[in-house]
Write a protein that holds these residues in place. Structure first.
Motif, PDB file in Angstrom:
ATOM      1  N   ASN A  12       0.770  -1.214  -0.260  1.00 18.82           N
ATOM      2  CA  ASN A  12      -0.094  -0.244   0.052  1.00 18.82           C
ATOM      3  C   ASN A  12       0.916   1.152   0.161  1.00 18.82           C
ATOM      4  OD1 ASN A  12      -2.491  -1.467   0.064  1.00 18.82           O
ATOM      5  ND2 ASN A  12      -2.339  -1.607   2.226  1.00 18.82           N
ATOM      6  N   ASN A  13       2.100   1.134   0.564  1.00 20.46           N
ATOM      7  CA  ASN A  13       2.905   2.498   0.536  1.00 20.46           C
ATOM      8  C   ASN A  13       3.685   2.495  -0.751  1.00 20.46           C
ATOM      9  OD1 ASN A  13       2.294   3.152   3.149  1.00 20.46           O
ATOM     10  ND2 ASN A  13       3.574   1.537   4.298  1.00 20.46           N
ATOM     11  N   PRO A  14       3.865   3.689  -1.173  1.00 20.26           N
ATOM     12  CA  PRO A  14       4.784   3.771  -2.302  1.00 20.26           C
ATOM     13  C   PRO A  14       6.327   3.927  -1.977  1.00 20.26           C
ATOM     14  CG  PRO A  14       3.709   5.863  -1.762  1.00 20.26           C
ATOM     15  CD  PRO A  14       3.340   4.871  -0.929  1.00 20.26           C
ATOM     16  N   GLY A  15       7.186   3.681  -2.970  1.00 19.76           N
ATOM     17  CA  GLY A  15       8.539   3.527  -2.643  1.00 19.76           C
ATOM     18  C   GLY A  15       8.881   4.812  -2.459  1.00 19.76           C
ATOM     19  N   VAL A  16       8.345   5.733  -2.788  1.00 16.10           N
ATOM     20  CA  VAL A  16       9.047   7.271  -2.282  1.00 16.10           C
ATOM     21  C   VAL A  16       8.072   7.905  -1.214  1.00 16.10           C
ATOM     22  CG1 VAL A  16       9.816   9.227  -3.187  1.00 16.10           C
ATOM     23  CG2 VAL A  16      10.130   7.236  -4.567  1.00 16.10           C
ATOM     24  N   ARG A  84      11.258   8.961   6.475  1.00 14.41           N
ATOM     25  CA  ARG A  84      10.570   8.213   5.590  1.00 14.41           C
ATOM     26  C   ARG A  84       9.719   7.025   6.240  1.00 14.41           C
ATOM     27  NH1 ARG A  84      12.477   3.380   5.743  1.00 14.41           N
ATOM     28  NH2 ARG A  84      14.736   3.010   6.541  1.00 14.41           N
ATOM     29  N   VAL A  85       8.756   6.469   5.460  1.00  8.57           N
ATOM     30  CA  VAL A  85       7.895   5.387   6.034  1.00  8.57           C
ATOM     31  C   VAL A  85       8.849   4.154   6.238  1.00  8.57           C
ATOM     32  CG1 VAL A  85       5.853   3.983   5.488  1.00  8.57           C
ATOM     33  CG2 VAL A  85       5.856   6.573   5.014  1.00  8.57           C
ATOM     34  N   LYS A  86       8.585   3.359   6.941  1.00  6.75           N
ATOM     35  CA  LYS A  86       9.784   2.060   7.231  1.00  6.75           C
ATOM     36  C   LYS A  86       8.854   1.277   6.385  1.00  6.75           C
ATOM     37  CE  LYS A  86      10.650  -1.615  10.629  1.00  6.75           C
ATOM     38  NZ  LYS A  86      12.034  -1.407  10.042  1.00  6.75           N
ATOM     39  N   THR A  92      17.670  -6.011   2.437  1.00  5.94           N
ATOM     40  CA  THR A  92      18.542  -4.820   2.946  1.00  5.94           C
ATOM     41  C   THR A  92      19.215  -3.791   1.757  1.00  5.94           C
ATOM     42  OG1 THR A  92      19.086  -6.139   4.726  1.00  5.94           O
ATOM     43  CG2 THR A  92      20.545  -4.468   4.199  1.00  5.94           C
ATOM     44  N   ASP A  93      19.464  -4.710   0.737  1.00  6.63           N
ATOM     45  CA  ASP A  93      19.979  -4.003  -0.443  1.00  6.63           C
ATOM     46  C   ASP A  93      18.763  -2.903  -1.034  1.00  6.63           C
ATOM     47  OD1 ASP A  93      22.296  -5.046  -0.217  1.00  6.63           O
ATOM     48  OD2 ASP A  93      21.835  -6.850  -1.653  1.00  6.63           O
ATOM     49  N   GLU A  94      17.383  -3.292  -1.077  1.00 13.65           N
ATOM     50  CA  GLU A  94      16.543  -2.522  -1.475  1.00 13.65           C
ATOM     51  C   GLU A  94      16.431  -1.367  -0.780  1.00 13.65           C
ATOM     52  OE1 GLU A  94      13.569  -1.089  -4.071  1.00 13.65           O
ATOM     53  OE2 GLU A  94      15.189  -2.424  -4.587  1.00 13.65           O
ATOM     54  N   VAL A  95      16.419  -1.401   0.432  1.00 15.61           N
ATOM     55  CA  VAL A  95      16.238  -0.525   1.483  1.00 15.61           C
ATOM     56  C   VAL A  95      17.319   0.408   1.512  1.00 15.61           C
ATOM     57  CG1 VAL A  95      16.374   0.155   4.035  1.00 15.61           C
ATOM     58  CG2 VAL A  95      14.847  -1.874   3.244  1.00 15.61           C
TER      59      VAL A  95
END
Length: 308
Positions: A12-16, A84-86, A92-95
């Motif tokens: 539900n949360n966008p990537g940005v 930012r939203v957690k 981990t690489d994507e975070v």
């Protein structure tokens, strides 16, 4: 490879997190402006953002630009990462990538805001060399050639009581028609405005083309001969001598304009280069600070969850 499981909140949360990006950008832009004003007030900036100075920026200015980017971009990137939203159940690489992107976006938005606010100053700093270069074209024109004798013409116009309305080429016109002392003081001051203007136009045309036309030279010789009592040959020799002085003054004016334009071009290039380095440094620091802020946020959330 093992697929990453996404939770419902992640879907539900966008990537940005644009709220975090805008908050970090606002903080970075405000801090940049404050530090810019402080630098100008402390005299650490040799280039004002509101007026171009054709002088290369010094070491203190370079250091202050770098400090501005380090401080403002670091704060903006850290806030973008921390607010930012957690993202749960994200690799981990994507975070790490998303945190870096948040810092970079915060720096980009802050830079655009700063440029929009200081649009006039940025134009003055970066286009000063182009604006100064127009002086070269003006120096080639007859008006600039006439301006070469402005200082001398000022003294002549003061003597004649004509003030600032005198044409700078009037000095060479008077020199050309200058009578010998034996001719009497009354005749020496009897040069008409029309005659002076005609000679000035002929000289201006010759300076623009590079040489006097043969018929113009002969005509000026006749005017000088009738005015001063010289022979035609002597009058034409005087025409050549006076025109040579005017041409030298025009060449000097052109050379000075070219030197000023070259100095402005080098100063503009030097300034733009170090501004590029400072902005690049700011982008890197903002991205790095965002990852640090994001990790701290995730770490605090984990500790809070474990405590509960």
């Amino acid at each position: 490879m093992q697929a990453t499981q996404l939770s419902v909140s992640d879907l539900n949360n966008p990537g940005v997190s644009w709220g975090a990006v805008l908050a970090g950008a606002a903080a970075a832009a405000a801090l940049s402006f404050i530090l810019l004003i402080l630098g100008v007030g402390l005299g650490l900036s040799s280039v004002s953002p509101w007026s171009f100075n054709a002088t290369a920026i010094g070491v203190s200015t370079i250091a202050w630009l770098a400090f501005m980017q380090l401080a403002a971009s670091g704060i903006g990137g850290y806030m973008a990462g921390r607010l930012r939203v957690k993202w749960s159940s994200i690799h981990t690489d994507e975070v790490h990538f998303r945190d870096t992107a948040h810092g970079l976006l915060a720096w980009a938005v802050a830079t655009l805001i700063t440029v929009a606010v200081l649009a006039g100053g940025t134009h003055a700093v970066l286009s000063g060399a182009i604006d100064a270069g127009s002086g070269v074209a003006a120096a080639i024109a007859p008006a600039a050639a006439a301006a070469a004798g402005a200082g001398v013409a000022g003294a002549a116009s003061a003597k004649q009581g004509e003030g600032s309305s005198a044409n700078p080429l009037d000095y060479y016109s008077d020199m050309l028609l200058r009578a010998a002392p034996a001719a009497g003081a009354g005749e020496a001051g009897g040069v008409s405005a029309g005659q002076r203007g005609e000679i000035g136009k002929i000289f201006a045309t010759g300076l623009s083309t590079g040489s006097l036309a043969a018929d113009d030279r002969a005509y000026l010789g006749q005017v000088v001969a009738s005015r001063t009592g010289l022979t035609q040959a002597e009058a034409e020799a005087r025409v050549d001598a006076v025109y040579g002085r005017a041409a030298k003054a025009a060449a000097d004016a052109k050379a000075q304009a070219q030197q000023a334009a070259e100095a402005a071009r080098k100063a503009g290039a030097h300034t733009a280069l170090w501004m590029f380095v400072a902005l690049l440094l700011g982008a890197f620091v903002a991205s790095l600070a965002a990852t640090f802020g994001g990790r701290q946020r995730d770490h605090e959330r984990v500790l809070r969850h474990v405590t509960i």
